[in-house]
Design an enzyme around this catalytic site. Sequence first.
Site, PDB file in Angstrom:
ATOM      1  N   CYS A 343      44.227  39.652  44.800  1.00  0.00           N
ATOM      2  CA  CYS A 343      43.406  39.598  46.005  1.00  0.00           C
ATOM      3  C   CYS A 343      43.478  38.222  46.669  1.00  0.00           C
ATOM      4  O   CYS A 343      42.484  37.512  46.786  1.00  0.00           O
ATOM      5  CB  CYS A 343      41.973  39.967  45.683  1.00  0.00           C
ATOM      6  SG  CYS A 343      41.277  38.961  44.394  1.00  0.00           S
ATOM      7  N   GLU A 344      44.696  37.828  47.028  1.00  0.00           N
ATOM      8  CA  GLU A 344      44.937  36.587  47.762  1.00  0.00           C
ATOM      9  C   GLU A 344      46.034  36.903  48.765  1.00  0.00           C
ATOM     10  O   GLU A 344      47.082  37.454  48.365  1.00  0.00           O
ATOM     11  CB  GLU A 344      45.488  35.481  46.833  1.00  0.00           C
ATOM     12  CG  GLU A 344      44.648  35.135  45.641  1.00  0.00           C
ATOM     13  CD  GLU A 344      43.508  34.192  45.960  1.00  0.00           C
ATOM     14  OE1 GLU A 344      43.626  33.428  46.931  1.00  0.00           O
ATOM     15  OE2 GLU A 344      42.506  34.240  45.249  1.00  0.00           O
TER      16      GLU A 344
END
Length: 413
Positions: A343-344
């Site tokens: 989740c980047e």
Amino acid sequence: MIGFFRRGPALVCDGVPLTDLADAHGTPLYVYSAALIASRYRAIDAAFAAHPHAIHYALKANSTLAIARLLRGLGSNADANSGGEIDVALRAGFIPPQIVFTGVGKTTTELAQAIELGVRTINVESAGELERIDALSRERQTTTKVAIRVNPDIDAKSHPHISTGMKTNKFGIALHEVRELCRRARTLTGIEIVGLHSHVGSQITNLEPLGRAASALARLARELADDGTRIEHLDLGGGLGVSYDGSPVPGVQEYADTLLPAVRGSGLSIILEPGRHIVAPAGVLLTRVIDVKEQPGGRLFVVMDAGMTELIRPMLYDAFHRIEPVLQSSAPVVGAEIVGPLCESSDTLGKNRSLAWPQVDDLFAVMDVGAYGSVMASNYNRRLMPAEVLVENGAAAVIKRRQTIDELLSLES
Ligand SMILES: Cc1ncc(COP(=O)(O)O)c(C=O)c1O
């Protein structure tokens, strides 16, 4: 042929199909070629044969035990950058006189460990560290051999994050301060200065800065000798780069031809600390497609089951790695972003790539990840450390098994 090449449409490692390894061990999976590591190590050794030298493989590049053991078997010594890497070196069978201890911040515990073991040298990064080594050695009634890490203020012309030889960097002792430090050192009974060290950066593909650094060390050694400090060796660090994108880069012969004129006739032996050059091309990361999605505006994202947790180099340094389909396909070619599952938004493996339109579960190999790949893996998002396989003499062995969630959580209450 050795290393990674195609046999028909299939990518293989030393003849072993990568599809078989992914099927047997799952993905993400690091795969290494023992034959390629051996040949790259031997090439450096041969290029420097004309001068007394010792290769201290930089464990920081890849310290999986079996890789360290392989290099020891080839005749390498070790460069350790922490207490943990000293432990790895010992468990891989290196003896203390084969280990140099480098690193910009060594704790008292780590220094005491190295002193008690009697490593070949501790490479000293500051006047304060020199005093600490002296005190710890005297407490133990011993004399520790040290090399002074010199900061020659030379721009390695590499990525700023891996350039280490400029005065604005945190590493080493300024050239003009070394003579005074050596005078002071001669009054300290717990240490003996035997070497000068420099490491101006990593992934260096323009050899000129390495040649200048070697000349600066040789000149300094002469000046120190005139001043009463006898140096035995110059440790010229690591840094020789590799080609990640296929463009030509200098090889080991040019590397030797750049360094050796600076030290020839000096009467000094040399230490080399190569890491990347030996192992980078000898490893790939196998990863499967989880999802293929087209975002509004037509941007295609290929989401893989490996990302920054397995290989942080693209995110950390904007590093380029070729990403190859393990089985070639005849699907139409598309432009895509090859990204990880984390989740980047910066979790990427390859930006703006062209590839045959992929399907879910297709297997890809991220190339040239043998150095600074698995050693930088993390458990972010509670992801598990990947497995690693070494192909040697036509057989593949698991040299690091995949971490389990129980192992990860076993450290927690
Ligand atoms: C002191 C020292 N020696 C050797 C190396 C290995 O460098 P490379 O992997 O570029 O050969 C490094 C890595 O940056 C280092 O800091």
